[in-house]
Scaffold this motif. Structure first.
Motif, mmCIF file in Angstrom:
data_model
loop_
_atom_site.group_PDB
_atom_site.id
_atom_site.type_symbol
_atom_site.label_atom_id
_atom_site.label_comp_id
_atom_site.label_asym_id
_atom_site.label_seq_id
_atom_site.Cartn_x
_atom_site.Cartn_y
_atom_site.Cartn_z
ATOM 1 N N ASP A 431 0.850 -1.191 0.000
ATOM 2 C CA ASP A 431 0.000 0.000 0.000
ATOM 3 C C ASP A 431 0.889 1.245 0.000
ATOM 4 N N ASP A 433 0.775 5.423 0.654
ATOM 5 C CA ASP A 433 0.090 6.642 1.109
ATOM 6 C C ASP A 433 1.147 7.635 1.586
ATOM 7 N N THR A 459 -9.328 1.563 0.163
ATOM 8 C CA THR A 459 -8.794 2.755 0.810
ATOM 9 C C THR A 459 -9.624 3.072 2.043
ATOM 10 N N GLY A 473 -3.833 11.535 -3.916
ATOM 11 C CA GLY A 473 -4.215 10.162 -4.215
ATOM 12 C C GLY A 473 -3.595 9.172 -3.246
ATOM 13 N N GLY A 475 -2.618 4.594 -3.361
ATOM 14 C CA GLY A 475 -2.572 3.492 -4.317
ATOM 15 C C GLY A 475 -1.792 2.299 -3.815
ATOM 16 N N THR A 497 -13.766 4.723 -10.988
ATOM 17 C CA THR A 497 -12.638 5.323 -10.266
ATOM 18 C C THR A 497 -11.671 5.933 -11.259
ATOM 19 N N VAL A 499 -7.946 6.618 -12.245
ATOM 20 C CA VAL A 499 -6.726 5.893 -11.891
ATOM 21 C C VAL A 499 -5.601 6.294 -12.836
ATOM 22 N N VAL A 544 -0.159 1.857 -9.094
ATOM 23 C CA VAL A 544 -1.548 2.083 -9.490
ATOM 24 C C VAL A 544 -2.098 3.134 -8.519
ATOM 25 N N TRP A 545 -2.352 4.321 -9.014
ATOM 26 C CA TRP A 545 -2.594 5.523 -8.192
ATOM 27 C C TRP A 545 -4.042 5.990 -8.387
ATOM 28 N N LEU A 546 -4.857 5.929 -7.334
ATOM 29 C CA LEU A 546 -6.261 6.324 -7.391
ATOM 30 C C LEU A 546 -6.388 7.800 -7.021
ATOM 31 N N THR A 547 -7.031 8.587 -7.903
ATOM 32 C CA THR A 547 -7.136 10.034 -7.672
ATOM 33 C C THR A 547 -8.560 10.494 -7.387
ATOM 34 N N ILE A 561 -9.775 -2.042 -5.131
ATOM 35 C CA ILE A 561 -9.101 -2.714 -6.250
ATOM 36 C C ILE A 561 -9.223 -4.218 -6.031
#
Length: 568
Positions: A431, A433, A459, A473, A475, A497, A499, A544-547, A561
Motif C-alpha cells: 500500500d 500513502d 482505501t 491520491g 494506491g 474510479t 486511476v 496504481v494511483w487512485l485520484t 481494487i
C-alpha cells in the motif's frame, strides 16, 4: 453576594469573600448592624415618659465579624501567602501562593465557609488526597478556618497545559499517543477508587518537561462548580476522546468553539480526525472516534465504542507502539588546534599547529621479508600466465566457428514475428500513502494479485471523491521482481474510479517511498480498465494511483481494487 468577575493574573486587586445571602427575615451577613437611633424631642409624643438614663439601656447585639478581604500578600494560617489570583468565578477564587514554611509554590482554592458547596468541596479534596497517584496533581491539605474553606494543591511551575500546547500546533503522533495512554490509564485508576473528574479539558492536563502528563482538579474541579453525572465513566471517557481529537487536529470535536480551539463546520457532524487533517495517524484517529459519544457509529472498522477509561486504556495498549520521531544527533567536533593555511600567518596570540610527520609503514624483518617478496612475485607471474593462456584459447575457438547464414531478400522477414505478449507475475505489493499516515490497509494489499475477483484491497473512507481534498491520491505499488518491459496493466475496481499508472526508473532496485520517484505513463477512469503506456516502459516497480473515488454510501467515498494484472 459580590458578583464574580474574571480577574487578570498578577493584579493586586483584593477579593472579597462574602457569605451566601441569608434566608428571608434574617439580616444580611454583608450588612453592618447599627443600634437604632433614639427619637428626638420633636418626634417624642407629649405623653411619652422621659427616656431612661443611658445606664439602663439594653446592650446592642454584637456585630458579626467583618468579611475577609483577600489580596496579594494576604496570609492564610500564618503560612500560605497569596501571590496571584488566577481565577475568580461562581463564588470561589483560585490563587498561586507561597508555602513559607516549606518555601515552595502551591495553588489554593478559597471559598466562604457558608458557601452552599463548601462541604462538598472539602469532601472531594480529602477523597482525592487519599488516592496518592502521582499522575494527578496532589491535594496537600483541605482546611476550614474561621469564615473560609481552602484547598491547597501542588503547583507545577515547569508544566505546560495542553491548551497552551495546542495554541501553537497539534501534537505529533508519538506525543498524542503518550497523552491518551497516560491520561486514560490515570483515569481508569481513579474510577477504580470511585473518583471521577467530570471536567477534563485541555486546561486540566499538564505536560511536564520530562514528558509526563498530569491531571489537575480530580473530583475538586467538579465539586467547586457543583457538577454531577449519572454516567461519570462515560463522561470522562468522552472527554479523553475529545482531548485526543483536539491534539491530533487542533480542532474541538463539536460545532462550538471552546478552549481556544475552533469547532467543526456546522452541519457536517463528527468527522474522523484523519479526514480533517492530512498526515494523522489512523490508529489514533480510530481511538478518538471510539471514545467520543455517537452511539458507536463513529467507530471505524466496526470496532466497539469505548465507554469507560479502562476500556479506552486497553484499546490504546493494544495499538502498535508509535515510536518517537528520529532526531539527528548533534554535530560534535572535538576541540583541537586551530589550523591556518600555510601561506597565511596565524592571528596575533594564536599558534600554528605543527604538521604531523608522515609515519612510514614498519619494515618486515630481514630474511622473512625477502622470502615473502619472492613468493608474491611468483604468484603474480603464474596469474599472468594463466590469463594469457585462457585469452588465446578463447580467440582460437572463435576463429574455428562457421558464421551462420543470414537470409536475405523478400522471404527473409516472413518468419520474423514479434514476441507474443505474456503475463508478468507480481512478486509482491505494498500500500502507498506517502502524503498521509504512510499506511492504507496493508493487511489487504495481497488481495490485488491473489487471482480471486471476490476479494479486494480498499482505501479509507473519505467525505469527498477527491479524498476529502487532503491529498492527491493513494494506491498500490506492485513489484515485478526485476526490471521488465511493460506493455499494459489491467485493473479491476469496484465503482467508477479515476486511476493513473506510474512507473519507477528502470534502475531502481528497491521499492520507492516517495511519489517523486515515479513518472506517470497512463491515465483513465472506469471500473475495469486497461492502462497502456504511450511509450516503452521498462521498470520493476509500478504504481496504481487512485485520484478520484466512487461514492459507496451518502457522504462516503472509498476506492477498491479487486485485481491487478501486468502484461509484458
Amino acid at each position: 453576594m459580590t458578583p464574580d468577575t474574571p480577574s487578570q493574573p498578577g493584579s493586586a486587586a483584593s477579593v472579597t469573600v462574602a457569605a451566601e445571602p441569608a434566608a428571608d427575615g434574617e439580616p444580611d451577613a454583608t450588612q453592618k448592624l447599627l443600634p437604632e437611633p433614639e427619637p428626638g424631642p420633636a418626634s417624642r409624643p407629649a405623653s411619652a415618659p422621659a427616656s431612661k438614663p443611658a445606664s439602663a439601656a439594653k446592650p446592642a447585639r454584637p456585630a458579626k465579624p467583618p468579611r475577609t478581604e483577600l489580596h496579594s500578600g494576604h496570609k492564610l494560617a500564618r503560612r500560605y501567602q497569596l501571590e496571584e489570583c488566577v481565577t475568580r468565578v461562581d463564588g470561589f477564587s483560585s490563587w498561586r501562593a507561597v508555602d513559607e514554611k516549606l518555601r515552595r509554590a502551591v495553588g489554593i482554592h478559597i471559598l466562604p465557609a457558608d458557601h452552599k458547596r463548601s462541604r462538598q468541596v472539602l469532601a472531594a479534596a480529602r477523597s482525592a488526597a487519599l488516592l496518592g497517584d502521582p499522575r494527578f496533581v496532589q491535594v496537600l491539605d483541605a482546611v476550614e478556618e474561621n469564615d473560609l474553606v481552602y484547598v491547597i494543591h501542588e503547583w507545577l511551575p515547569d508544566a505546560t497545559s495542553l491548551a497552551d500546547l495546542l495554541a501553537v500546533a497539534p501534537l505529533e503522533p508519538h506525543e498524542g499517543y503518550q497523552m491518551v495512554s497516560q491520561v486514560s490509564q490515570a483515569m481508569a485508576a481513579a474510577h477504580r477508587e470511585g473518583l471521577a473528574h467530570l471536567r477534563l479539558d485541555p486546561g486540566a492536563v499538564l505536560r511536564t518537561v520530562s514528558g509526563q502528563y498530569r491531571i489537575r482538579g480530580l473530583a475538586v474541579a467538579a465539586a467547586l462548580r457543583g457538577l454531577n453525572s449519572d454516567r461519570p465513566q462515560r463522561q470522562d471517557t468522552e472527554a479523553i476522546g475529545a482531548l485526543l481529537y483536539a491534539s491530533l487536529t487542533q480542532r474541538w470535536p463539536y460545532e462550538d468553539d471552546a478552549h481556544g480551539l475552533a469547532g467543526l463546520p456546522k452541519g457536517v457532524g463528527l468527522v474522523a480526525p484523519d479526514q480533517v487533517r492530512a498526515g494523522i495517524h489512523r490508529g489514533l484517529s480510530e481511538i478518538a472516534m471510539r471514545a467520543l459519544v455517537n452511539e458507536g457509529a463513529t467507530a471505524s472498522r466496526e470496532e466497539p465504542p469505548c465507554t469507560t477509561p479502562e476500556e479506552l486504556a486497553k484499546a490504546v495498549a493494544g495499538m502498535p507502539r508509535i515510536r518517537p520521531p528520529e532526531q539527528a544527533p548533534p554535530s560534535y567536533q572535538p576541540a583541537g588546534f586551530t589550523r591556518f593555511p600555510a601561506s597565511s600567518a596565524p592571528p596575533h596570540g594564536a599558534t600554528r599547529a605543527p604538521a604531523p610527520a608522515p609515519v612510514p609503514p614498519p619494515a618486515l624483518p630481514g630474511r622473512t621479508g625477502q622470502v615473502l617478496k619472492w613468493a608474491v612475485a611468483a604468484l603474480v607471474i603464474v596469474a599472468i600466465g594463466l590469463g594469457s593462456w585462457q585469452l588465446a584459447d578463447a580467440l582460437k575457438s572463435n576463429e574455428s566457428r562457421t558464421p551462420k547464414h543470414t537470409p536475405t531478400g523478400q522471404k527473409a522477414g516472413e518468419n520474423t514475428t514479434a514476441p507474443a505478449p505474456k503475463p508478468i507475475p507480481i512478486v509482491t505489493a505494498k500500500d502507498f500513502d506517502p502524503l498521509g499516515d504512510q499506511t492504507e490497509y496493508p493487511d489487504l494489499v495481497s488481495k490485488v494479485y491473489d487471482h480471486d475477483p471476490s476479494t479486494y484491497w480498499q482505501t479509507s473512507a473519505y467525505w469527498r471523491a477527491d479524498l476529502g481534498g487532503l491529498k492527491p491520491g493513494v494506491g498500490v505499488i506492485v513489484d515485478l521482481g526485476r526490471a521488465q518491459n511493460v506493455s499494459k496493466v489491467r485493473v479491476d475496481m469496484v465503482g467508477t474510479t479515476s486511476v493513473q499508472l506510474l512507473a519507477a526508473s528502470g534502475s531502481a532496485s528497491s521499492m520507492p517511498t516517495s511519489l517523486d520517484a515515479f513518472s506517470k505513463v497512463a491515465e483513465t477512469s472506469g471500473e475495469q480498465v486497461t492502462l497502456t503506456p504511450g511509450t516503452k516502459v521498462t521498470s520493476r516497480f509500478l504504481l496504481v494511483w487512485l485520484t478520484k473515488l466512487p461514492e459507496i454510501s451518502p457522504g462516503q467515498f472509498r476506492g477498491k481494487i479487486g485485481e491487478i494484472s501486468v502484461t509484458g
